[in-house]
Write a protein that holds these residues in place. Structure first.
Motif, PDB file in Angstrom:
ATOM      1  N   GLU A 218       0.846  -1.200   0.000  1.00 35.93           N
ATOM      2  CA  GLU A 218       0.000   0.000   0.000  1.00 35.93           C
ATOM      3  C   GLU A 218       0.879   1.247   0.000  1.00 35.93           C
ATOM      4  OE1 GLU A 218      -2.802   0.111   3.156  1.00 35.93           O
ATOM      5  OE2 GLU A 218      -3.508  -1.958   2.857  1.00 35.93           O
ATOM      6  N   PRO A 219       0.459   2.292  -0.741  1.00 32.34           N
ATOM      7  CA  PRO A 219       1.195   3.562  -0.653  1.00 32.34           C
ATOM      8  C   PRO A 219       0.954   4.208   0.710  1.00 32.34           C
ATOM      9  CG  PRO A 219      -0.790   3.813  -1.971  1.00 32.34           C
ATOM     10  CD  PRO A 219      -0.688   2.350  -1.650  1.00 32.34           C
ATOM     11  N   TYR A 220       1.968   4.946   1.219  1.00 36.86           N
ATOM     12  CA  TYR A 220       1.820   5.527   2.551  1.00 36.86           C
ATOM     13  C   TYR A 220       2.784   6.699   2.705  1.00 36.86           C
ATOM     14  CZ  TYR A 220       1.348   5.660   7.673  1.00 36.86           C
ATOM     15  OH  TYR A 220       1.097   6.045   8.964  1.00 36.86           O
TER      16      TYR A 220
ATOM     17  N   GLN B 209       8.004   3.848   8.149  1.00 35.21           N
ATOM     18  CA  GLN B 209       6.965   4.570   7.401  1.00 35.21           C
ATOM     19  C   GLN B 209       6.151   3.628   6.497  1.00 35.21           C
ATOM     20  OE1 GLN B 209       6.582   8.115   7.881  1.00 35.21           O
ATOM     21  NE2 GLN B 209       7.969   7.542   9.537  1.00 35.21           N
ATOM     22  N   ILE B 210       5.614   2.614   7.116  1.00 34.99           N
ATOM     23  CA  ILE B 210       4.788   1.631   6.412  1.00 34.99           C
ATOM     24  C   ILE B 210       3.373   1.708   6.963  1.00 34.99           C
ATOM     25  CG2 ILE B 210       4.454  -0.838   5.951  1.00 34.99           C
ATOM     26  CD1 ILE B 210       7.474  -1.184   6.369  1.00 34.99           C
ATOM     27  N   SER B 211       2.383   1.589   6.089  1.00 33.04           N
ATOM     28  CA  SER B 211       0.988   1.672   6.506  1.00 33.04           C
ATOM     29  C   SER B 211       0.674   0.616   7.559  1.00 33.04           C
ATOM     30  CB  SER B 211       0.074   1.480   5.299  1.00 33.04           C
ATOM     31  OG  SER B 211      -1.276   1.343   5.715  1.00 33.04           O
ATOM     32  N   PRO B 212      -0.019   1.016   8.638  1.00 36.87           N
ATOM     33  CA  PRO B 212      -0.401   0.037   9.668  1.00 36.87           C
ATOM     34  C   PRO B 212      -1.286  -1.077   9.123  1.00 36.87           C
ATOM     35  CG  PRO B 212      -0.673   2.279  10.487  1.00 36.87           C
ATOM     36  CD  PRO B 212      -0.402   2.391   9.019  1.00 36.87           C
ATOM     37  N   ASP B 213      -1.975  -0.826   8.004  1.00 34.34           N
ATOM     38  CA  ASP B 213      -2.867  -1.823   7.420  1.00 34.34           C
ATOM     39  C   ASP B 213      -2.187  -2.691   6.370  1.00 34.34           C
ATOM     40  OD1 ASP B 213      -4.987  -0.783   8.952  1.00 34.34           O
ATOM     41  OD2 ASP B 213      -5.382   0.762   7.437  1.00 34.34           O
ATOM     42  N   ASP B 214      -0.902  -2.458   6.126  1.00 37.26           N
ATOM     43  CA  ASP B 214      -0.173  -3.239   5.123  1.00 37.26           C
ATOM     44  C   ASP B 214       0.069  -4.654   5.652  1.00 37.26           C
ATOM     45  OD1 ASP B 214       1.676  -4.280   3.281  1.00 37.26           O
ATOM     46  OD2 ASP B 214       2.381  -2.275   2.794  1.00 37.26           O
ATOM     47  N   LYS B 215      -0.457  -5.653   4.952  1.00 40.85           N
ATOM     48  CA  LYS B 215      -0.357  -7.043   5.403  1.00 40.85           C
ATOM     49  C   LYS B 215       0.859  -7.781   4.841  1.00 40.85           C
ATOM     50  CE  LYS B 215      -4.347  -6.644   7.468  1.00 40.85           C
ATOM     51  NZ  LYS B 215      -4.421  -6.547   8.951  1.00 40.85           N
ATOM     52  N   GLU B 216       1.550  -7.176   3.878  1.00 39.97           N
ATOM     53  CA  GLU B 216       2.618  -7.899   3.182  1.00 39.97           C
ATOM     54  C   GLU B 216       4.014  -7.344   3.439  1.00 39.97           C
ATOM     55  OE1 GLU B 216       1.764  -8.178  -0.949  1.00 39.97           O
ATOM     56  OE2 GLU B 216      -0.309  -8.875  -0.642  1.00 39.97           O
ATOM     57  N   ALA B 217       4.104  -6.149   3.984  1.00 36.08           N
ATOM     58  CA  ALA B 217       5.420  -5.523   4.151  1.00 36.08           C
ATOM     59  C   ALA B 217       6.272  -6.222   5.196  1.00 36.08           C
ATOM     60  CB  ALA B 217       5.245  -4.048   4.514  1.00 36.08           C
ATOM     61  N   VAL B 218       5.641  -6.714   6.265  1.00 36.88           N
ATOM     62  CA  VAL B 218       6.365  -7.423   7.330  1.00 36.88           C
ATOM     63  C   VAL B 218       5.793  -8.828   7.427  1.00 36.88           C
ATOM     64  CG1 VAL B 218       7.103  -7.439   9.730  1.00 36.88           C
ATOM     65  CG2 VAL B 218       6.635  -5.260   8.592  1.00 36.88           C
ATOM     66  N   SER B 219       6.607  -9.817   7.094  1.00 34.35           N
ATOM     67  CA  SER B 219       6.170 -11.212   7.184  1.00 34.35           C
ATOM     68  C   SER B 219       6.676 -11.813   8.491  1.00 34.35           C
ATOM     69  CB  SER B 219       6.716 -12.012   6.002  1.00 34.35           C
ATOM     70  OG  SER B 219       6.222 -11.492   4.778  1.00 34.35           O
ATOM     71  N   SER B 220       5.934 -12.800   8.988  1.00 39.56           N
ATOM     72  CA  SER B 220       6.325 -13.417  10.256  1.00 39.56           C
ATOM     73  C   SER B 220       5.787 -14.840  10.335  1.00 39.56           C
ATOM     74  CB  SER B 220       5.809 -12.605  11.449  1.00 39.56           C
ATOM     75  OG  SER B 220       4.385 -12.612  11.467  1.00 39.56           O
ATOM     76  N   ILE B 221       6.389 -15.591  11.234  1.00 34.46           N
ATOM     77  CA  ILE B 221       5.884 -16.925  11.572  1.00 34.46           C
ATOM     78  C   ILE B 221       5.900 -17.051  13.080  1.00 34.46           C
ATOM     79  CG2 ILE B 221       8.190 -17.955  11.297  1.00 34.46           C
ATOM     80  CD1 ILE B 221       6.769 -20.554  10.496  1.00 34.46           C
ATOM     81  N   ASN B 222       4.797 -17.541  13.626  1.00 31.15           N
ATOM     82  CA  ASN B 222       4.638 -17.663  15.077  1.00 31.15           C
ATOM     83  C   ASN B 222       4.749 -19.139  15.458  1.00 31.15           C
ATOM     84  OD1 ASN B 222       3.620 -17.804  17.726  1.00 31.15           O
ATOM     85  ND2 ASN B 222       2.357 -15.990  17.422  1.00 31.15           N
ATOM     86  N   ILE B 223       5.841 -19.515  16.120  1.00 30.18           N
ATOM     87  CA  ILE B 223       6.060 -20.914  16.490  1.00 30.18           C
ATOM     88  C   ILE B 223       5.044 -21.368  17.540  1.00 30.18           C
ATOM     89  CG2 ILE B 223       7.716 -22.564  17.431  1.00 30.18           C
ATOM     90  CD1 ILE B 223       8.418 -21.535  14.666  1.00 30.18           C
ATOM     91  N   GLU B 224       4.608 -20.450  18.389  1.00 30.10           N
ATOM     92  CA  GLU B 224       3.603 -20.804  19.393  1.00 30.10           C
ATOM     93  C   GLU B 224       2.323 -21.276  18.721  1.00 30.10           C
ATOM     94  OE1 GLU B 224       2.668 -18.743  23.492  1.00 30.10           O
ATOM     95  OE2 GLU B 224       1.565 -17.713  21.892  1.00 30.10           O
TER      96      GLU B 224
END
Length: 436
Positions: free
Chosen positions: A91-93, A276-291
């Motif tokens: 997303e643009p931001y 400076q990334i949109s709070p609604d951006d779902k793809e900019a920060v990827s993660s995996i939760n081992i829990e």
């Protein structure tokens, strides 16, 4: 001195009756004669219970093996850990266009420490190239992964140190040119039994001193298997290979009592705010939760175990119904004998005890046979699969399950003999003796 009299158990007490039943050899002989009188029928009757217990043991053992195999894939990871890496913005931001590429930086780690107190351990990571024979010692060499990390990473993804030590804070602070090599790296670069500690190896053209040899604990691993990796101090790798201040990967664990999901969400929020990334951006920060992975596996195993016990117990009770039906037939065939017993003074409790004991003995013997054969087959399968890494690992049942199975057999045997015993108790002596 006056001698104490031995304690005597009243003959009509529960323990007295139980003791007489256990040590009444005539009764056991009679039970054996009854069971072996019609061997074919007894074997076919017992087969239902035998098969049910055999299948229950196999299914429980297979379920345990599947549980161990899947758990071994993430065995070394902290159950409250999560991992982060970057992606393109979706997303643009604030004047930045969509699709912007960004990187985590060294300074992000300290900001996260301050803004996310729920995080216990943080370790940034770097990944180096693994070109043709990028790790060399003398005339030996191979292509292996190169990682850079902090000492805390060994608390997030645990590895087994075979010899030497892991990276420490002094290695980080002084940018020491030291490394930990995986077990496979050791096998390629060193002779069997040779001490690798203190020796120099060349990694991507730069010499490093070996301070430890490590073995993986989990089949899954971040950035490649520990066995086939060379681990460097994070700061050393950045400077030695001109990595600047970029972070490729970030591992984190939550404080005790705090869910990893809380840390995951807060770190994502912090990284988006910094860069400076949109709070609604779902793809900019990827993660995996081992829990979440552990929770998913636990729920899966609970469902599998529930299904196993439902099917197994259903099969056992089906066998118990077969035993009950055959015991009814046996009681019908022995009507005259039971009438004579009643006429000679046998009480209803004696008749009920006789029928119940026969049912329990038949059921328990068949069930023990199923347990023994099932455990033997599981052991053979375990030996056959003992080499290598599998999702199906060490198929065995626990001691508690074996004891529980015997208890279930006693309950099933009692259940199977209850109705026939009631039928036997209702037989009237006079009518039984008259019956042809």
């Amino acid at each position: 001195m006056q001698q104490e009299k031995p304690v005597q158990v009243p003959k009509n007490s529960l323990w007295g009756r139980l003791g007489r039943a256990l040590f009444d050899l005539d009764r056991w002989h009679e039970i054996w004669v009854t069971i072996t009188h019609n061997r074919s029928r007894s074997l076919l009757t017992a087969f239902g219970v035998f098969w049910g217990m055999f299948m229950l043991v196999l299914m429980v053992g297979a379920g345990n093996a599947l549980s161990k195999g899947i758990s071994s894939q993430v065995e070394g990871f902290a159950s409250n850990s999560c991992f982060f890496w970057t992606g393109n913005t979706s997303e643009p931001y604030r004047g930045f266009r969509k699709g912007r590429r960004w990187d985590m930086l060294n300074s992000d780690v300290e900001i996260i420490r301050n803004k996310v107190p729920e995080a216990q351990y943080l370790s940034p990571m770097l990944f180096g190239s693994s070109g043709d024979k990028n790790v060399v010692r003398g005339d030996r060499g191979g292509s292996f992964r190169v990682k850079g990390c902090y000492p805390e990473y060994d608390l997030i993804e645990k590895s087994k140190i075979i010899s030497g030590r892991f990276i420490n804070d002094i290695d980080i602070a002084e940018n020491r040119k030291v490394c930990i090599i995986g077990e496979r790296v050791y096998e390629v670069l060193f002779q069997t039994g040779e001490d690798a500690i203190g020796k120099l190896i060349k990694v991507n053209g730069i010499y490093f001193k070996v301070i430890g040899v490590a073995r993986r604990m989990a089949n899954a691993s971040i950035g490649g298997s520990t066995d086939e990796s060379v681990i460097l101090p994070f700061t050393t790798m950045q400077k030695a290979f001109n990595q600047g201040n970029v972070i490729h990967f970030l591992g984190a664990t939550s404080q005790p009592g705090v869910r990893a999901k809380v840390v995951e969400d807060k770190i994502k929020e912090t990284l988006k705010s910094i860069h400076q990334i949109s709070p609604d951006d779902k793809e900019a920060v990827s993660s995996i939760n081992i829990e979440d992975q552990f929770t998913m596996f636990n729920n899966l195993f609970i469902g599998i175990n529930a299904l196993i016990w439902i099917v197994g117990l259903g099969t056992l009770f089906a066998g118990a119904v077969g035993v009950s039906n055959i015991m009814l037939v046996t009681v019908r065939e022995r009507t005259k004998e039971i009438g004579i017993r009643r006429a000679l003074g046998a009480t209803p409790q004696n008749i009920i005890g006789q029928v119940l004991t026969e049912s329990i003995v038949l059921t328990v013997l068949a069930g023990i046979g199923g347990i023994v054969l099932g455990v033997g087959l599981l052991s053979a399968v375990g030996v056959a699969l003992s080499q290598g890494d599998q999702f199906f690992k060490d198929p065995q049942i626990g001691f508690g399950m074996a004891v529980g199975s015997l208890s279930i057999l006693l309950v099933i045997g009692t259940f199977a003999g209850f109705i026939p015993a009631q039928r036997a108790m209702m037989i009237k002596p006079i009518e039984a003796i008259r019956e042809e």
